[in-house]
Design an enzyme around this catalytic site. Structure first.
Site, PDB file in Angstrom:
ATOM      1  N   ASP A  78      -6.504  -7.229   3.851  1.00 21.11           N
ATOM      2  CA  ASP A  78      -7.636  -6.610   3.158  1.00 21.11           C
ATOM      3  C   ASP A  78      -8.507  -7.701   2.539  1.00 21.11           C
ATOM      4  O   ASP A  78      -9.726  -7.733   2.710  1.00 21.11           O
ATOM      5  CB  ASP A  78      -7.095  -5.665   2.073  1.00 21.11           C
ATOM      6  CG  ASP A  78      -8.207  -4.969   1.314  1.00 21.11           C
ATOM      7  OD1 ASP A  78      -9.185  -4.553   1.953  1.00 21.11           O
ATOM      8  OD2 ASP A  78      -8.091  -4.845   0.076  1.00 21.11           O
ATOM      9  N   LYS A 130       3.246 -15.323   1.993  1.00 21.40           N
ATOM     10  CA  LYS A 130       3.613 -16.182   0.867  1.00 21.40           C
ATOM     11  C   LYS A 130       5.140 -16.223   0.766  1.00 21.40           C
ATOM     12  O   LYS A 130       5.756 -15.606  -0.098  1.00 21.40           O
ATOM     13  CB  LYS A 130       2.959 -15.682  -0.433  1.00 21.40           C
ATOM     14  CG  LYS A 130       1.580 -16.304  -0.611  1.00 21.40           C
ATOM     15  CD  LYS A 130       0.923 -15.997  -1.925  1.00 21.40           C
ATOM     16  CE  LYS A 130       1.495 -16.764  -3.081  1.00 21.40           C
ATOM     17  NZ  LYS A 130       1.099 -18.192  -3.109  1.00 21.40           N
ATOM     18  N   TYR A 142       0.822  -1.210   0.000  1.00 26.47           N
ATOM     19  CA  TYR A 142       0.000   0.000   0.000  1.00 26.47           C
ATOM     20  C   TYR A 142       0.859   1.265   0.000  1.00 26.47           C
ATOM     21  O   TYR A 142       0.443   2.299  -0.512  1.00 26.47           O
ATOM     22  CB  TYR A 142      -0.904   0.028   1.248  1.00 26.47           C
ATOM     23  CG  TYR A 142      -2.189  -0.741   1.083  1.00 26.47           C
ATOM     24  CD1 TYR A 142      -2.178  -2.108   0.854  1.00 26.47           C
ATOM     25  CD2 TYR A 142      -3.419  -0.096   1.157  1.00 26.47           C
ATOM     26  CE1 TYR A 142      -3.350  -2.816   0.712  1.00 26.47           C
ATOM     27  CE2 TYR A 142      -4.599  -0.795   1.023  1.00 26.47           C
ATOM     28  CZ  TYR A 142      -4.562  -2.158   0.799  1.00 26.47           C
ATOM     29  OH  TYR A 142      -5.728  -2.849   0.645  1.00 26.47           O
ATOM     30  N   ASP A 144     -12.362  -9.533   3.863  1.00 32.97           N
ATOM     31  CA  ASP A 144     -13.608  -9.576   3.074  1.00 32.97           C
ATOM     32  C   ASP A 144     -14.114 -11.018   2.976  1.00 32.97           C
ATOM     33  O   ASP A 144     -15.315 -11.269   3.008  1.00 32.97           O
ATOM     34  CB  ASP A 144     -13.395  -9.007   1.659  1.00 32.97           C
ATOM     35  CG  ASP A 144     -13.758  -7.513   1.568  1.00 32.97           C
ATOM     36  OD1 ASP A 144     -13.548  -6.787   2.566  1.00 32.97           O
ATOM     37  OD2 ASP A 144     -14.244  -7.072   0.503  1.00 32.97           O
ATOM     38  N   ASP A 194      -2.787 -17.965   0.352  1.00 28.02           N
ATOM     39  CA  ASP A 194      -3.825 -18.487  -0.548  1.00 28.02           C
ATOM     40  C   ASP A 194      -4.541 -19.672   0.096  1.00 28.02           C
ATOM     41  O   ASP A 194      -5.768 -19.790   0.067  1.00 28.02           O
ATOM     42  CB  ASP A 194      -3.249 -18.851  -1.936  1.00 28.02           C
ATOM     43  CG  ASP A 194      -2.001 -19.717  -1.882  1.00 28.02           C
ATOM     44  OD1 ASP A 194      -1.414 -19.893  -0.790  1.00 28.02           O
ATOM     45  OD2 ASP A 194      -1.581 -20.227  -2.950  1.00 28.02           O
TER      46      ASP A 194
HETATM   47  C1  LIG Z   1     -10.743   1.702   0.574  1.00 29.29           C
HETATM   48  C2  LIG Z   1      -9.478   0.908   0.644  1.00 29.29           C
HETATM   49  C3  LIG Z   1      -8.308   1.855   0.612  1.00 29.29           C
HETATM   50  C4  LIG Z   1      -9.406   0.007   1.888  1.00 29.29           C
HETATM   51  C5  LIG Z   1      -8.152  -0.847   1.832  1.00 29.29           C
HETATM   52  O1  LIG Z   1      -7.810  -1.402   0.780  1.00 29.29           O
HETATM   53  O2  LIG Z   1      -7.510  -0.941   2.877  1.00 29.29           O
HETATM   54  C6  LIG Z   1     -10.592  -0.914   2.115  1.00 29.29           C
HETATM   55  O3  LIG Z   1     -10.723  -1.889   1.143  1.00 29.29           O
HETATM   56  C7  LIG Z   1     -10.489  -1.548   3.484  1.00 29.29           C
HETATM   57  O4  LIG Z   1     -10.611  -2.771   3.587  1.00 29.29           O
HETATM   58  O5  LIG Z   1     -10.366  -0.814   4.479  1.00 29.29           O
HETATM   59 MG   LIG Z   2     -11.080  -3.853   1.950  1.00 29.11          MG
END
Ligand SMILES: CC(C)[C@H](C(=O)O)[C@@H](O)C(=O)O
Ligand SMILES: [Mg+2]
Ligand SMILES: NC(=O)c1ccc[n+]([C@@H]2O[C@H](COP(=O)([O-])OP(=O)(O)OC[C@H]3O[C@@H](n4cnc5c(N)ncnc54)[C@H](O)[C@@H]3O)[C@@H](O)[C@H]2O)c1
Length: 370
Positions: free
Chosen positions: A250, A193, A142, A254, A226
């Site tokens: 990240d 990884k 990042y 999700d 992975d």
């Molecule tokens: C919006 C984006 C910069 C952010 C990230 O990638 O960290 C989001 O996806 C998160 O999970 O907080």
């Molecule tokens: Mg995110």
């Protein structure tokens, strides 16, 4: 009564809609005499860009620096797809994380019993799930330099992002993960990884050393990132705390969100290092999800990830653990009573809107306080 200064950054899309619900919850706690909350609001993301051409102003950065905690909604959306990269909505969030030094991002994924059927996985896979992803938040790909698109002599373009970690950055996030594991199931899984990336090799070595030298009471397992994604879907209850770099965190969070029923359920806390003199940490609390442009303005977003993030603020920044427990319990009871926003409703089940879900949680707080 203790007084706290909260800086609210609702942002874009559903951000303002879910922030309104947190405001009624903090007003409720204030009315009950739990604490005084001085709130100030600022602009971040696309809404800030529209107002003054930057993803966050210097003035709002100062207010964020000075706050006891920042509450953040969400940023982004198709309206700003073509704004310059440096001022795109997400740049505001990344600047807050970097400048406030928020290196530790805690993303708990809890499957409330009432939602075990809302997940797309089988009930036995998710029922009782309680895992914590500890994501490194101020390093890695990042922020690593160079980060650029250059035009080569032959006219072709080359894009570069740099994955970069130092020993110190890995040590401090590993300690956060091990410390938290000590308060829970005493297990850490470190995901990287190392089979492909040099940063993965170093990550593995440093986490192993910290585990061996400082946390022999916590079981440490290494898993390729992975495979970790696959294991999260296959049998997530094998995990307690997962520690990983910025990008893997990240993505894995999700994935974990869907084990709880919806991305609208996952809160998060982003914490800095304790100040040497006061012991206080800079902090920002935000849902894991984004601005959800597909449902923005419809009043149907699930506010629980945002409200749960406020519960984390009560716990980690404001020293109000009892209030945090009460708020978590109110959320669990409301879900148990069958109230559902659209994202967590079963087929054919009635769904309420954002405001009704917020109001149901306030009503339940009232009942718990009686
Ligand atoms: C919006 C984006 C910069 C952010 C990230 O990638 O960290 C989001 O996806 C998160 O999970 O907080
Ligand atoms: Mg995110
Ligand atoms: N922290 C943040 O501000 C943050 C996090 C992730 C994405 N984003 C940004 O948000 C924008 C949209 O990204 P995206 O669509 O990939 O991801 P998203 O998280 O906004 O939405 C993904 C899906 O989940 C649903 N969803 C998300 N939150 C929900 C909620 N509270 N209630 C019900 N449903 C919910 C959305 O409707 C959508 O279908 C992008 O600009 C992205 O960069 C911001």
């Amino acid at each position: 009564m203790a007084s706290f200064n909260l800086f609210l950054l609702p942002g874009d899309g559903i951000g303002p809609e879910i922030m309104v619900e947190v405001k009624s919850i903090l007003s409720w706690f204030q009315a009950r005499g739990v604490a005084t909350f001085e709130t100030e609001a600022g602009l971040v993301g696309g809404s800030a860009y529209d107002a003054h051409g930057k993803a966050i102003s210097e003035e709002d950065m100062k207010l964020a620096q000075a706050a006891d905690a920042v509450l953040f909604g969400a940023v982004g959306g198709p309206k700003w797809d073509s704004v310059p990269y440096d001022v795109r909505p997400e740049a505001g969030l990344l600047r807050l994380r970097k400048d406030l030094g928020l290196f530790a991002n805690l993303r708990p994924a809890i499957c409330y019993p009432a939602l075990a059927d809302a997940s797309s996985l089988k009930r036995e896979v998710v029922e009782g799930l309680d895992i914590l992803i500890v994501r490194e938040l101020t390093g890695g790909v990042y922020f690593g330099e160079p980060k650029e698109i250059v035009t080569l002599e032959n006219g072709e373009k080359r894009a570069v992002d740099t994955q970069l970690y130092t020993t110190h950055e890995i040590e401090r996030i590993a300690r956060v993960a091990f410390d938290l594991a000590r308060t829970r199931g005493k297990k850490v899984a470190s995901a990287e990884k190392r089979n492909v990336m040099k940063s993965g090799v170093l990550w593995n070595q440093v986490v192993t050393k910290i585990g061996k030298e400082e946390y022999s009471d916590v079981a440490l397992e290494h898993v390729l990132a992975d495979n970790c994604a696959m294991q999260l879907v296959r049998w997530p209850k094998q995990y307690d705390v997962i520690v990983c770099d910025n990008l893997f965190g990240d993505i894995l969070s999700d994935v974990a969100a869907m084990l709880t029923g919806s991305l609208g359920m996952l809160p998060s806390a982003s914490l800095g290092a304790p100040d040497a003199a006061t012991g206080k940490r800079k902090s920002l609390y935000e849902p894991v999800h984004g601005s959800a442009p597909d449902i923005a303005g419809k009043g149907i977003a699930n506010p629980i990830a945002m409200i749960g993030s406020f519960a984390m603020a009560l716990r980690y920044s404001l020293g109000l653990g009892e209030a945090a427990d009460m708020l978590d319990k109110a959320i669990a009871n409301v879900l148990a009573s069958g109230v559902r926003t659209k994202d967590i409703a079963a087929a054919g089940q009635n769904a309420v809107g954002t405001k009704d879900m917020g109001a149901a949680i306030v009503k339940e707080l009232e009942a718990l306080a009686r």
